[in-house]
Write a protein that holds these residues in place. Structure first.
Motif, PDB file in Angstrom:
ATOM      1  N   UNK A   1       0.832  -1.207   0.000  1.00 54.31           N
ATOM      2  CA  UNK A   1       0.000   0.000   0.000  1.00 54.31           C
ATOM      3  C   UNK A   1       0.864   1.252   0.000  1.00 54.31           C
ATOM      4  N   UNK A   2       1.914   1.245   0.836  1.00 48.60           N
ATOM      5  CA  UNK A   2       2.819   2.396   0.878  1.00 48.60           C
ATOM      6  C   UNK A   2       3.536   2.566  -0.465  1.00 48.60           C
ATOM      7  N   UNK A   3       3.987   1.446  -1.050  1.00 40.73           N
ATOM      8  CA  UNK A   3       4.683   1.538  -2.340  1.00 40.73           C
ATOM      9  C   UNK A   3       3.762   2.071  -3.431  1.00 40.73           C
ATOM     10  N   UNK A   4       2.474   1.772  -3.336  1.00 36.71           N
ATOM     11  CA  UNK A   4       1.521   2.299  -4.310  1.00 36.71           C
ATOM     12  C   UNK A   4       1.307   3.792  -4.116  1.00 36.71           C
ATOM     13  N   UNK A   5       1.220   4.223  -2.860  1.00 35.74           N
ATOM     14  CA  UNK A   5       0.914   5.622  -2.588  1.00 35.74           C
ATOM     15  C   UNK A   5       2.088   6.550  -2.873  1.00 35.74           C
ATOM     16  N   UNK A   6       3.316   6.022  -2.822  1.00 29.67           N
ATOM     17  CA  UNK A   6       4.466   6.903  -3.058  1.00 29.67           C
ATOM     18  C   UNK A   6       4.842   6.984  -4.535  1.00 29.67           C
ATOM     19  N   UNK A   7       4.125   6.293  -5.397  1.00 29.24           N
ATOM     20  CA  UNK A   7       4.450   6.342  -6.826  1.00 29.24           C
ATOM     21  C   UNK A   7       4.376   7.755  -7.401  1.00 29.24           C
ATOM     22  N   UNK A   8       3.320   8.546  -7.147  1.00 30.91           N
ATOM     23  CA  UNK A   8       3.316   9.905  -7.702  1.00 30.91           C
ATOM     24  C   UNK A   8       4.398  10.783  -7.092  1.00 30.91           C
ATOM     25  N   UNK A   9       4.705  10.577  -5.812  1.00 28.05           N
ATOM     26  CA  UNK A   9       5.785  11.349  -5.196  1.00 28.05           C
ATOM     27  C   UNK A   9       7.122  11.016  -5.842  1.00 28.05           C
ATOM     28  N   UNK A  10       7.350   9.724  -6.133  1.00 28.83           N
ATOM     29  CA  UNK A  10       8.597   9.331  -6.798  1.00 28.83           C
ATOM     30  C   UNK A  10       8.695   9.949  -8.191  1.00 28.83           C
ATOM     31  N   UNK A  11       7.578   9.990  -8.911  1.00 31.99           N
ATOM     32  CA  UNK A  11       7.560  10.620 -10.234  1.00 31.99           C
ATOM     33  C   UNK A  11       7.971  12.087 -10.152  1.00 31.99           C
TER      34      UNK A  11
END
Length: 226
Positions: free
Chosen positions: A146-156
């Motif tokens: 869940x955390x890895x999914x939510x940080x995807x836009x932040x990583x972008x």
């Protein structure tokens, strides 16, 4: 040499009003539109690049994913032109602002994820729990996924911001060193100036590559959810 390194990253204002909106709207004006049956070399090259890019990004998508082709092509053109214009002297690069990059990344990521939950909810939920996971690790893995999914836009957004900002800072430092050495040692100045030219060429490539990487990752998120 005493100039603030981050002065060029401050959003400009005109008569006290923010000019970032005008700067963001300027790049589309540089893309010529075809009005004739036979196009000139510039428009022909532009159309060839757009077709090549869209073909490469859309090859892995199904029919539903290809409905995003216009948005993705517009996104890569916008980011590329904005990055390139930011390399001009005394210009402002909107993609150095984390807030703007988040404003691009979050809606596109959220749209892809929502589409996945609407059309393929079983597959979307399956990403949170890999097959064959031991029972005691299930709660921890669900939290991690869940955390890895939510940080995807932040990583972008952080990836684009960091790469563009680092390149601009390095060019600023080497340019300042060139000016400082010009009155001290001419051979050293020529060497540093050559490094600056090579770095500028590298930054042009980085500007285009980062636009492609940003759009490609959005395309991959879309592919995972369609």
């Amino acid at each position: 040499m005493n100039e603030n390194l981050f002065a060029s990253f401050i959003a400009p204002t005109i008569l006290g009003l923010p000019a970032a909106v005008l700067i963001i709207l300027f790049p589309p004006l540089l893309i010529p539109a075809s009005k004739y049956l036979i196009n000139n070399r510039l428009i022909t090259t532009q159309q060839w690049l757009v077709k090549l890019t869209s073909k490469q990004m859309m090859a892995m998508h199904n029919t539903k994913g290809r409905t995003w082709s216009l948005m993705l092509v517009s996104l890569i053109i916008f980011i590329a032109t904005t990055n390139l214009l930011g390399l001009l002297p005394h210009s402002f690069t909107p993609t150095t602002q984390l807030s703007m990059n988040l404003a691009m990344a979050i809606p596109l990521w959220a749209g892809a994820v929502i589409m996945g939950f609407r059309s393929k909810i079983k597959n979307a939920l399956a990403h949170f729990l890999p097959q064959g996971t031991p029972t005691p690790l299930i709660p921890m893995l669900v939290i991690i996924e869940t955390i890895s999914l939510l940080i995807q836009p932040m990583a972008l957004a952080v990836r684009l911001t960091a790469n563009i900002t680092a390149g601009h800072l390095l060019m600023h430092l080497i340019g300042s060193a060139t000016l400082a050495m010009s009155t001290i040692n001419l051979p050293s100045t020529l060497i540093i100036f050559t490094i600056l030219i090579l770095l500028t060429i590298l930054e042009i490539a980085v500007a285009l590559i980062q636009a492609y990487v940003f759009t490609l990752l959005v395309s991959l998120y879309l592919h995972d959810n369609t």
